[in-house]
Motif scaffolding. Sequence first.
Motif, PDB file in Angstrom:
ATOM      1  N   PRO A   1     -26.489  -6.740 -20.318  1.00 15.96           N
ATOM      2  CA  PRO A   1     -27.050  -7.919 -20.986  1.00 15.96           C
ATOM      3  C   PRO A   1     -27.907  -8.836 -20.121  1.00 15.96           C
ATOM      4  O   PRO A   1     -28.850  -9.455 -20.634  1.00 15.96           O
ATOM      5  CB  PRO A   1     -25.806  -8.653 -21.491  1.00 15.96           C
ATOM      6  CG  PRO A   1     -24.719  -8.230 -20.570  1.00 15.96           C
ATOM      7  CD  PRO A   1     -25.021  -6.823 -20.195  1.00 15.96           C
ATOM      8  N   LEU A   2     -27.606  -8.963 -18.839  1.00 15.69           N
ATOM      9  CA  LEU A   2     -28.361  -9.879 -17.987  1.00 15.69           C
ATOM     10  C   LEU A   2     -29.424  -9.114 -17.208  1.00 15.69           C
ATOM     11  O   LEU A   2     -29.119  -8.164 -16.487  1.00 15.69           O
ATOM     12  CB  LEU A   2     -27.425 -10.609 -17.009  1.00 15.69           C
ATOM     13  CG  LEU A   2     -26.267 -11.388 -17.630  1.00 15.69           C
ATOM     14  CD1 LEU A   2     -25.480 -12.118 -16.551  1.00 15.69           C
ATOM     15  CD2 LEU A   2     -26.769 -12.378 -18.669  1.00 15.69           C
ATOM     16  N   LYS A   3     -30.659  -9.535 -17.355  1.00 12.17           N
ATOM     17  CA  LYS A   3     -31.759  -8.865 -16.676  1.00 12.17           C
ATOM     18  C   LYS A   3     -31.909  -9.392 -15.254  1.00 12.17           C
ATOM     19  O   LYS A   3     -31.370 -10.420 -14.893  1.00 12.17           O
ATOM     20  CB  LYS A   3     -33.063  -9.078 -17.458  1.00 12.17           C
ATOM     21  CG  LYS A   3     -32.958  -8.687 -18.933  1.00 12.17           C
ATOM     22  CD  LYS A   3     -32.450  -7.256 -19.107  1.00 12.17           C
ATOM     23  CE  LYS A   3     -32.278  -6.897 -20.591  1.00 12.17           C
ATOM     24  NZ  LYS A   3     -31.670  -5.560 -20.764  1.00 12.17           N
ATOM     25  N   GLY A   4     -32.667  -8.673 -14.452  1.00 15.62           N
ATOM     26  CA  GLY A   4     -32.855  -9.080 -13.069  1.00 15.62           C
ATOM     27  C   GLY A   4     -31.877  -8.381 -12.144  1.00 15.62           C
ATOM     28  O   GLY A   4     -31.030  -7.585 -12.572  1.00 15.62           O
ATOM     29  N   TYR A   5     -31.992  -8.689 -10.868  1.00 15.80           N
ATOM     30  CA  TYR A   5     -31.148  -8.033  -9.870  1.00 15.80           C
ATOM     31  C   TYR A   5     -29.729  -8.597  -9.860  1.00 15.80           C
ATOM     32  O   TYR A   5     -29.488  -9.736 -10.249  1.00 15.80           O
ATOM     33  CB  TYR A   5     -31.762  -8.175  -8.474  1.00 15.80           C
ATOM     34  CG  TYR A   5     -33.017  -7.348  -8.284  1.00 15.80           C
ATOM     35  CD1 TYR A   5     -32.922  -5.971  -8.071  1.00 15.80           C
ATOM     36  CD2 TYR A   5     -34.277  -7.941  -8.319  1.00 15.80           C
ATOM     37  CE1 TYR A   5     -34.067  -5.204  -7.903  1.00 15.80           C
ATOM     38  CE2 TYR A   5     -35.430  -7.179  -8.150  1.00 15.80           C
ATOM     39  CZ  TYR A   5     -35.323  -5.810  -7.946  1.00 15.80           C
ATOM     40  OH  TYR A   5     -36.448  -5.048  -7.787  1.00 15.80           O
TER      41      TYR A   5
ATOM     42  N   THR B   1     -29.770 -15.085 -19.275  1.00 12.27           N
ATOM     43  CA  THR B   1     -29.981 -14.816 -17.851  1.00 12.27           C
ATOM     44  C   THR B   1     -28.743 -15.082 -16.995  1.00 12.27           C
ATOM     45  O   THR B   1     -28.643 -14.590 -15.871  1.00 12.27           O
ATOM     46  CB  THR B   1     -31.123 -15.685 -17.303  1.00 12.27           C
ATOM     47  OG1 THR B   1     -30.737 -17.071 -17.385  1.00 12.27           O
ATOM     48  CG2 THR B   1     -32.401 -15.459 -18.094  1.00 12.27           C
ATOM     49  N   GLY B   2     -27.826 -15.897 -17.514  1.00 14.35           N
ATOM     50  CA  GLY B   2     -26.663 -16.307 -16.741  1.00 14.35           C
ATOM     51  C   GLY B   2     -26.944 -17.468 -15.809  1.00 14.35           C
ATOM     52  O   GLY B   2     -26.022 -18.018 -15.197  1.00 14.35           O
ATOM     53  N   MET B   3     -28.207 -17.877 -15.690  1.00 16.35           N
ATOM     54  CA  MET B   3     -28.585 -18.922 -14.740  1.00 16.35           C
ATOM     55  C   MET B   3     -28.376 -20.328 -15.313  1.00 16.35           C
ATOM     56  O   MET B   3     -28.300 -20.517 -16.534  1.00 16.35           O
ATOM     57  CB  MET B   3     -30.043 -18.743 -14.314  1.00 16.35           C
ATOM     58  CG  MET B   3     -30.279 -17.488 -13.486  1.00 16.35           C
ATOM     59  SD  MET B   3     -31.914 -17.416 -12.722  1.00 16.35           S
ATOM     60  CE  MET B   3     -32.957 -17.168 -14.150  1.00 16.35           C
TER      61      MET B   3
ATOM     62  N   ASN C   1     -24.247 -18.359  -6.044  1.00 16.90           N
ATOM     63  CA  ASN C   1     -25.284 -17.341  -5.912  1.00 16.90           C
ATOM     64  C   ASN C   1     -24.818 -16.292  -4.903  1.00 16.90           C
ATOM     65  O   ASN C   1     -24.690 -16.625  -3.730  1.00 16.90           O
ATOM     66  CB  ASN C   1     -26.607 -17.954  -5.445  1.00 16.90           C
ATOM     67  CG  ASN C   1     -27.750 -16.940  -5.511  1.00 16.90           C
ATOM     68  OD1 ASN C   1     -27.821 -16.155  -6.444  1.00 16.90           O
ATOM     69  ND2 ASN C   1     -28.613 -16.956  -4.513  1.00 16.90           N
ATOM     70  N   PRO C   2     -24.496 -15.067  -5.340  1.00 21.90           N
ATOM     71  CA  PRO C   2     -24.631 -14.526  -6.689  1.00 21.90           C
ATOM     72  C   PRO C   2     -23.733 -15.240  -7.706  1.00 21.90           C
ATOM     73  O   PRO C   2     -22.679 -15.752  -7.354  1.00 21.90           O
ATOM     74  CB  PRO C   2     -24.203 -13.070  -6.529  1.00 21.90           C
ATOM     75  CG  PRO C   2     -24.304 -12.775  -5.062  1.00 21.90           C
ATOM     76  CD  PRO C   2     -24.000 -14.051  -4.386  1.00 21.90           C
ATOM     77  N   ILE C   3     -24.176 -15.220  -8.964  1.00 22.14           N
ATOM     78  CA  ILE C   3     -23.432 -15.846 -10.046  1.00 22.14           C
ATOM     79  C   ILE C   3     -22.225 -14.972 -10.396  1.00 22.14           C
ATOM     80  O   ILE C   3     -22.302 -13.737 -10.378  1.00 22.14           O
ATOM     81  CB  ILE C   3     -24.335 -16.017 -11.284  1.00 22.14           C
ATOM     82  CG1 ILE C   3     -25.547 -16.897 -10.931  1.00 22.14           C
ATOM     83  CG2 ILE C   3     -23.565 -16.629 -12.450  1.00 22.14           C
ATOM     84  CD1 ILE C   3     -26.636 -16.872 -11.986  1.00 22.14           C
TER      85      ILE C   3
END
Length: 463
Positions: A389-393, A197-199, A220-222
Amino acid sequence: MSRKQFVHPYIPNSEPGIKREMLDAIGMKSVEGIYKEIPDRLRFKGRMDLPDPIISECSLQRHVEGLLAKNRNAKDNICFLGGGTWNHYVPAVVETIMERDEFLTCYVGEAYTDHGKFQTLFESSSMIGDLTGFEACCTPTYDWANAIAIACRMAKRTTGREEILVAGNMAPDRLSVVKNYCKPEMKVVKVAYHKETGMMDMTDLKSKLSDRVACVYFENPIYLGALEEQVADIVKAAHGAGALAMVGVDPTSLGVLEAPGAYGADYAVGDLQPLGLHMMYGGGVGGFIATKDEKEFLGEYPALLFGICKTQKEGEYGFGEVYYERTSYASREKGKDFIGTTTALHGMAAAVYMALMGPQGFQELGEGILQRVEYAKAGLAKIKGIKIPLKGYSYCDFMVDFNGTGKTVKEINKALLEHRILGGKDISGEFPEYGQSALYSVTEVHTQEDLHALFDALKKICA
């Protein structure tokens, strides 16, 4: 007839008579007297291997423009570079006002003859405060990385603690500056993040929080191209351990994302570059630090703060420096921290941009970027060998995985140049765990035709 002495067209006061007056005023026979303290062994006696100077301004301009023409720029090519500076549209009025003589020529924006600089910097800080949800903001620092580093030292003085936790997904060049600026008094420790996720990894964060931690920094944003969905939880965890929380933001995202002040953060930092500054190699940047309007925060700013103050005339107000005695400008070596050359001019440009945009403009800008990014991600994911690769907005930046193409990012970017496209930032060296991946940036300047040009080019390159 005596030979005339050469007067250089680009060096001030090189006319012989003026030079003689200046030397007489300081009691010296020649310029050599100024440099006599430099030991002979340190002086270079030879001739530097440099071309002869170009004295004609017309010829010099043509020469420099010829050198610049060799570069690939974001104006004449479709540019998808991001990761620190982004290709946003700069309204013409921003440059018109920024290039006014009274703004452009003043060192760090100081008011030797104040033709509105104090007010402009006050308005700039006020609007940054509106975006971030805070009341106080200092004059611009050198860049985003410098803003983080300065705020880390502010947090150390506020809490009396000497450890900083930073998100492991932050930009590596920013991290390098922070480490360099904070040593040797402070320890900088990275917190793990989830590759999928990168989070931030909340379990790792909580395990590293202690009574030694002054502040937790996250973005944020990452940087990796996702949104940090745990912002409130990170802030809560930091406060639970008696630490402060600092958020790195892209200010243009705050028309659609929650302001850091609204979810309890103590500092917001970021860069002014998206606010009316062109992408420039080594320039076009300016950091900001925003906090609550409370003495425990205000008292630790090393940079100047501008506010509204009373004047000698009853009922009249002006713009002036706030709490000036806390700075090294006032107390010199007794100052809590020092600040060097800053980027006040860029703060003035940002003021013009933010005033032009207004709340509705920032909302429309953010919504348009989010839509374009999702369109780009969907189109790229359909190309053989390419993955997202990273899901989400994502906002502006997003990661593109080229591992399935059998080509390196460097090879792909070189091939894209043949299509007059500047590809994404290669992060294979910064984050090797993602292999051959790049950060692509999509902003309001990108049209549907631009995105389809990228899709078509990559289909041919990756076939």
